[in-house]
Enzyme design. Structure first.
Site, mmCIF file in Angstrom:
data_model
loop_
_atom_site.group_PDB
_atom_site.id
_atom_site.type_symbol
_atom_site.label_atom_id
_atom_site.label_comp_id
_atom_site.label_asym_id
_atom_site.label_seq_id
_atom_site.Cartn_x
_atom_site.Cartn_y
_atom_site.Cartn_z
ATOM 1 N N ASP A 1 -2.285 2.059 -4.642
ATOM 2 C CA ASP A 1 -3.548 2.403 -3.989
ATOM 3 C C ASP A 1 -4.599 1.340 -4.286
ATOM 4 O OD1 ASP A 1 -2.551 4.764 -2.931
ATOM 5 O OD2 ASP A 1 -3.072 5.916 -4.724
ATOM 6 N N HIS B 1 0.813 -1.221 0.000
ATOM 7 C CA HIS B 1 0.000 0.000 0.000
ATOM 8 C C HIS B 1 0.847 1.273 0.000
ATOM 9 C CE1 HIS B 1 -3.720 1.930 -0.115
ATOM 10 N NE2 HIS B 1 -4.314 1.467 0.975
#
Length: 542
Positions: free
Chosen positions: A519, A515
């Site tokens: 995204d 992450h």
């Protein structure tokens, strides 16, 4: 000055070649770039030129022998214009020398370098003990490094006269670990040689592996495969050792089903065939010199059974490295997961319809894995952030999709890599993955073939699981876990909005991603594209 002539690499997937004909003989004068010998590989036949001008002073490999790439096959003594004639006279009548010939002191067996960044290796198992007879190129011991586990062949035929490094020892590359003495050199026989430390409790042989490379797919050709008649330039793929065993037992290799890469006949294939069928009276009268496949399987099972609850077993080198890498990945990257269920009915029907023709035409089984790999490569090209890496505070976009295929082995986990997967056809993908999986299981991978991946596929569904939540293979930023393929009742909606219930082949896929770099929207776009390709498959499979 002597210059070594080596077996060249005739392509990324070619790792050996057979010398079919020498165009020069020992003592001949050769010019630079003049054809020196002919070779045959799985893909091409070619003439190999001399790297320098001079006199062919030594031929190390005879016609008909198959050797690994980069093996020295001859030596050319460079000669200046003034002493060329002197060189001819000096080398006139020199004999062809056998590859791996040994002196009275014996031939040293060294720890090989298994890659540019590998400087040591751990001996995990000796396949022979002191006093045993060994053939040239016969597997002698197994090693484990940071990148691969591999069997190391004997550099010469003779007697294993001395073992200098025991099982479990880690030694530097080029360290002498054993000595091979010539036959008849006075070495004590097997019964009078003390056992090497560690040989009484050998590690289990990898007799079966769970390959995470296809939902349903044995990697090798079935033993019942038809025997092709040899004509023209067709040949049976096998090693010099295999051909020698076949010759000793008067065995026609065309009658042996090969389970190696691209149908190659391995030593175990020959020994298994001899055990089951016996090849003529000579085979019945003469026992096979080394352990048969059946005996190896029995010994492996016994060794595995001895690992009872309550025992303390040290981590293998591979297991320790895996543990370290997994902890590092979880500590470095915040893992996020996105799970999609995909309708594989279209592909399942296509595969069922085409699998017999595909295998007959291309020599590999049609599994689900090349469909998945092709869809992943296409989606990665559209969304390169999922194929990127985060390094030194910058995003590194990789120029190619180097697809890692996680393969579970009995002794650990390895990730062979299909390089530049986005450039390969469907057939090339199928062949590359089958080849890599097979060589991973038989410990024939090279270090560079198990490194450099940019995205990994792992098949947890092969064991029946719905889906898995895998740990990212650093320094990659994403990994795709393949779930089990199952028939399910699914609500289907037609163009007019009418709902019906149908039976469909459904499969869950889980994308794990870093992450810090990717995204949720990027992960979702990638998975949507991947899903559309599989559900609406239109690509030719060859």
């Amino acid at each position: 000055m002597p210059t070594d002539v080596v077996m060249p690499q005739m392509g990324e997937s070619i790792f050996e070649g057979t010398i079919t004909r020498w165009l020069k003989k020992t003592g001949d004068v050769v010019e630079k770039d003049e054809p020196l010998f002919e070779i045959s590989t799985d893909k091409v036949d070619a003439e190999i030129p001399s790297p320098v001008a001079g006199v062919l002073s030594e031929i190390k490999v005879a016609e008909g022998e198959t050797v690994q790439i980069h093996t020295v096959v001859a030596v050319v003594e460079e000669q200046g214009p003034g002493n060329r004639e002197q060189g001819i006279e000096k080398h006139e009548g020199a004999a062809i020398k056998d590859q791996g010939s040994s002196s009275s002191a014996g031939v040293d067996v060294v720890m090989p370098q298994m890659g540019e960044s590998i400087f040591e290796g751990t001996i995990t198992r000796w396949l022979k003990k002191a006093g045993d007879a060994v053939e040239k190129d016969e597997p002698l011991f197994e090693i484990s490094t940071d990148k691969v586990d591999a069997e190391i062949p004997s550099p010469a035929a003779g007697i294993l006269s001395e073992i200098k490094a025991g099982e479990g020892e880690t030694v530097q590359i080029n360290t002498v670990v054993a000595v091979i003495a010539a036959q008849g050199s006075g070495v004590r026989d097997q019964g009078s040689v003390a056992a090497t430390p560690g040989t009484e409790t050998p590690l289990p042989i990898a007799t079966q592996v769970a390959a995470e490379s296809a939902p349903q797919a044995p990697a090798s050709i079935e033993p019942e495969a038809p025997i092709a008649e040899l004509n023209g330039r067709d040949r049976v793929r096998s090693s010099p050792l295999v051909r020698k065993i076949a010759q000793e037992h008067k065995l026609d290799l065309r009658r042996v089903a090969g389970t190696g890469s691209v149908g190659r006949i391995t030593k175990d294939d020959v020994l298994r065939h001899l055990t089951q069928h016996r090849a003529g009276s000579a085979a019945a009268a003469k026992p096979v010199a080394s352990e048969t496949a059946a005996a190896a399987t029995e010994r492996a099972a016994a060794a595995q059974a001895s690992k009872m609850p309550g025992q303390v077993v040290p981590l293998s080198r591979m297991r320790a490295i895996i543990a370290q890498r997994m902890v590092e990945s979880v500590a470095i990257a915040p893992h996020v997961y996105s799970i999609y269920k995909i309708d594989m009915t279209r592909i399942a029907r296509l595969r069922e319809r085409e699998k017999a023709r595909f295998e007959q035409k291309h020599g590999v089984k049609l599994t689900y894995m090349p469909f998945i790999a092709a869809a992943a490569a296409e989606a990665l090209r559209r969304y390169p952030i999922v194929n990127a890496s985060l390094k030194d505070g910058s995003i590194h976009y990789h120029p190619h999709v180097d697809l890692g295929i996680a393969v579970a082995l009995e002794w650990g986990l390895i990730v062979p890599v299909v390089k530049q997967a986005e450039t390969l056809s469907f057939v090339e993908l199928a062949k590359a993955m089958a080849d890599l999986a097979e060589r991973a299981r038989t410990k024939k991978l090279k270090p560079e073939e198990a490194s450099g991946s940019t995205f990994t596929l792992t098949n947890s569904g092969v064991f029946g699981g719905e889906f898995g939540t895998p740990i990212i293979n650093q320094p990659e930023s994403a990994i795709l876990a393949i779930g089990g393929l199952k028939k399910e009742a699914v609500v289907l909606t037609d163009a007019e909005g009418n709902d019906t219930i149908g039976v469909r082949a459904m499969q869950s896929y889980c994308l794990g991603f870093d992450h810090r770099l990717i995204d949720g929207a990027d992960g979702g776009k990638f998975m949507s594209a991947f899903k559309r390709t599989l559900e609406g498959w239109e690509r030719e499979i060859g």
